[in-house]
Design a protein around this motif. Structure first.
Motif, PDB file in Angstrom:
ATOM      1  N   TYR A 130      -0.452 -16.215  38.628  1.00 35.52           N
ATOM      2  CA  TYR A 130      -0.665 -14.659  39.214  1.00 35.52           C
ATOM      3  C   TYR A 130      -0.136 -14.755  40.838  1.00 35.52           C
ATOM      4  N   MET A 131       0.309 -15.675  41.257  1.00 39.30           N
ATOM      5  CA  MET A 131       0.791 -15.894  42.671  1.00 39.30           C
ATOM      6  C   MET A 131       1.593 -14.685  43.202  1.00 39.30           C
ATOM      7  N   ASP A 132       2.826 -14.693  42.072  1.00 37.86           N
ATOM      8  CA  ASP A 132       3.769 -13.677  42.390  1.00 37.86           C
ATOM      9  C   ASP A 132       3.569 -12.290  41.593  1.00 37.86           C
ATOM     10  N   THR A 133       3.310 -11.251  42.224  1.00 34.19           N
ATOM     11  CA  THR A 133       3.191  -9.863  41.115  1.00 34.19           C
ATOM     12  C   THR A 133       4.413  -9.458  40.712  1.00 34.19           C
ATOM     13  N   ARG A 134       5.813 -10.050  41.035  1.00 33.87           N
ATOM     14  CA  ARG A 134       6.838  -9.454  40.773  1.00 33.87           C
ATOM     15  C   ARG A 134       7.380 -10.282  39.519  1.00 33.87           C
ATOM     16  N   THR A 135       6.459 -11.342  38.949  1.00 32.78           N
ATOM     17  CA  THR A 135       7.351 -11.902  37.721  1.00 32.78           C
ATOM     18  C   THR A 135       7.377 -11.061  36.434  1.00 32.78           C
ATOM     19  N   GLN A 136       8.231 -11.267  35.671  1.00 29.95           N
ATOM     20  CA  GLN A 136       8.110 -10.556  34.386  1.00 29.95           C
ATOM     21  C   GLN A 136       7.031 -10.421  33.734  1.00 29.95           C
ATOM     22  N   ALA A 137       6.280 -11.577  33.627  1.00 30.58           N
ATOM     23  CA  ALA A 137       4.831 -11.515  32.924  1.00 30.58           C
ATOM     24  C   ALA A 137       3.808 -10.805  33.490  1.00 30.58           C
ATOM     25  N   ASN A 138       3.858 -10.718  34.840  1.00 31.69           N
ATOM     26  CA  ASN A 138       2.928  -9.933  35.650  1.00 31.69           C
ATOM     27  C   ASN A 138       3.020  -8.421  35.643  1.00 31.69           C
ATOM     28  N   LEU A 139       4.508  -8.144  35.560  1.00 26.89           N
ATOM     29  CA  LEU A 139       4.959  -6.841  35.542  1.00 26.89           C
ATOM     30  C   LEU A 139       4.835  -6.107  34.229  1.00 26.89           C
ATOM     31  N   SER A 140       4.824  -6.964  33.395  1.00 30.00           N
ATOM     32  CA  SER A 140       4.487  -6.478  32.050  1.00 30.00           C
ATOM     33  C   SER A 140       3.211  -6.002  31.673  1.00 30.00           C
ATOM     34  N   LYS A 141       2.111  -6.724  32.204  1.00 32.06           N
ATOM     35  CA  LYS A 141       0.696  -6.803  32.269  1.00 32.06           C
ATOM     36  C   LYS A 141       0.370  -5.509  32.987  1.00 32.06           C
ATOM     37  N   LEU A 142       1.037  -5.022  34.280  1.00 34.26           N
ATOM     38  CA  LEU A 142       0.694  -4.018  34.889  1.00 34.26           C
ATOM     39  C   LEU A 142       1.216  -2.653  34.315  1.00 34.26           C
ATOM     40  N   ASN A 143       2.337  -2.810  33.684  1.00 39.07           N
ATOM     41  CA  ASN A 143       2.955  -1.742  32.762  1.00 39.07           C
ATOM     42  C   ASN A 143       2.229  -1.361  31.936  1.00 39.07           C
ATOM     43  N   ALA A 144       1.621  -2.592  31.069  1.00 36.68           N
ATOM     44  CA  ALA A 144       0.878  -2.331  29.775  1.00 36.68           C
ATOM     45  C   ALA A 144      -0.479  -1.626  30.114  1.00 36.68           C
ATOM     46  N   SER A 145      -1.092  -1.805  31.354  1.00 43.17           N
ATOM     47  CA  SER A 145      -2.367  -1.273  31.477  1.00 43.17           C
ATOM     48  C   SER A 145      -2.311  -0.067  32.778  1.00 43.17           C
ATOM     49  N   ARG A 146      -1.046   0.257  32.899  1.00 48.78           N
ATOM     50  CA  ARG A 146      -0.906   1.666  33.683  1.00 48.78           C
ATOM     51  C   ARG A 146      -1.532   2.802  33.334  1.00 48.78           C
ATOM     52  N   LYS A 147      -1.635   3.089  32.095  1.00 45.33           N
ATOM     53  CA  LYS A 147      -2.321   4.248  31.704  1.00 45.33           C
ATOM     54  C   LYS A 147      -3.914   3.966  31.508  1.00 45.33           C
ATOM     55  N   GLN A 148      -4.469   2.839  31.622  1.00 39.72           N
ATOM     56  CA  GLN A 148      -5.748   2.481  31.298  1.00 39.72           C
ATOM     57  C   GLN A 148      -6.622   2.449  32.760  1.00 39.72           C
ATOM     58  N   GLU A 149      -7.809   3.223  32.552  1.00 40.84           N
ATOM     59  CA  GLU A 149      -8.479   3.402  33.698  1.00 40.84           C
ATOM     60  C   GLU A 149      -9.430   2.102  33.648  1.00 40.84           C
ATOM     61  N   LEU A 150      -9.657   1.510  34.808  1.00 37.42           N
ATOM     62  CA  LEU A 150     -10.424   0.337  34.941  1.00 37.42           C
ATOM     63  C   LEU A 150     -12.024   0.793  35.259  1.00 37.42           C
ATOM     64  N   ASP A 151     -12.822   0.222  34.254  1.00 39.17           N
ATOM     65  CA  ASP A 151     -14.015   0.650  34.450  1.00 39.17           C
ATOM     66  C   ASP A 151     -14.786  -0.400  35.620  1.00 39.17           C
TER      67      ASP A 151
END
Length: 227
Positions: A130-151
Motif C-alpha cells: 500500500y506504499m504506492d497508491t498508483r499501483t494497478q492493484a491499489n487503483l483497482s481497489k479504489l475504483n471498485a469502492s468508488r461508489k461505496q460510501e464508507l461508514d
C-alpha cells in the motif's frame, strides 16, 4: 503513505504488534510522539465498548484510522492526503491475516506489549503493498469502492480525548455519589441510632394506638348513654 501501524487488544488496550519498519526509528522524536498517541488512542478505545468500529482521528497533517473487529483494534497513521478508502482496505487485509494467524489463545492471554513479532513482519509485508497508491492493484481497489460510501466517523484527536475524559469523569462522579449514600446508610453511627431509638419508637407507636382505641371506646360509651 502509511507511516505507523499498531494492532492491539480492545479488552485492555494492550498493543500486540507494530510494523517492524519503524523499530529502528525509536530515537526519532516525531515517531515516538505518534507512537505514544496511537497507544493512548488504543487505551481510550478499550474504555468505550460502544465506540464506532471505524473512525478517522485527525491530528495535525496526519490521520489515525482504526478498525475494530472481534475485540482487536487495527490502527494506522497516514498523511492526510492518503486515500481513506485504500487505508481501510489495508486495515481489513490485516484483520484477515490475523484471523488466519492461528494464535487466538496467545492473543487473549499475553501480557507483554508488542510480543507478536511474527505478525509484526506480516504487517510490514502488507504495508509495502500500500506504499504506492498508483499501483494497478491499489487503483483497482479504489475504483471498485468508488461508489461505496464508507461508514466512518471523523473526529479531531483533541475532541475525541476530551469527550472520553468527560464521559469518564461523569461515570466516576456517579459512582462516588452511590458510594457516598451507601457509606452513610452502612455507617456505624446510623446503626447505633437504630439500636437506640427503634425500641423507643415502637413503644410510642403502641401508646398512640392504645390512646386512639380508648378515645374510640369512650365516644361509643357516651353515644350509647345518650340513646
Amino acid at each position: 503513505m502509511v507511516k505507523l501501524t499498531i494492532v492491539g487488544r480492545v479488552e485492555d488496550g494492550l498493543p500486540l504488534a507494530q510494523d517492524q519498519t519503524y523499530v529502528n526509528q525509536q530515537d526519532n522524536a516525531s515517531f515516538l510522539f505518534y507512537q505514544q498517541q496511537a497507544e493512548l488512542l488504543l487505551k481510550q478505545i478499550s474504555k468505550d465498548p460502544l465506540l464506532h468500529p471505524k473512525m478517522t482521528i485527525l491530528l495535525d497533517h496526519h490521520s489515525f484510522h482504526f478498525l475494530v473487529e472481534k475485540k482487536i483494534c487495527y490502527i494506522a497513521l497516514s498523511d492526510s492526503s492518503y486515500p481513506r478508502k485504500l487505508l481501510f482496505h489495508y486495515l481489513q487485509d490485516l484483520q484477515k491475516e490475523l484471523d488466519n494467524f492461528g494464535e487466538t489463545t496467545l492473543i487473549q492471554t499475553t501480557s507483554k506489549p508488542y510480543s507478536f513479532v511474527r505478525f509484526s513482519k506480516i504487517i510490514g509485508r502488507i504495508r509495502k503493498q500500500y506504499m504506492d497508491t498508483r499501483t494497478q492493484a491499489n487503483l483497482s481497489k479504489l475504483n471498485a469502492s468508488r461508489k461505496q460510501e464508507l461508514d466512518v466517523v471523523t473526529e479531531h484527536l483533541n475532541d475525541f480525548m476530551q469527550r472520553r475524559q468527560l464521559s469518564a469523569t461523569s461515570e466516576i462522579s456517579s459512582l462516588d455519589r452511590r458510594m457516598f449514600v451507601s457509606t452513610i446508610w452502612c455507617s456505624r453511627y446510623l446503626q447505633d441510632i437504630a439500636l437506640k431509638w427503634t425500641p423507643v419508637t415502637i413503644i410510642i407507636l403502641v401508646i398512640l394506638v392504645i390512646f386512639k382505641s380508648s378515645l374510640i371506646m369512650t365516644d361509643d360509651y357516651l353515644i350509647s348513654n345518650m340513646i
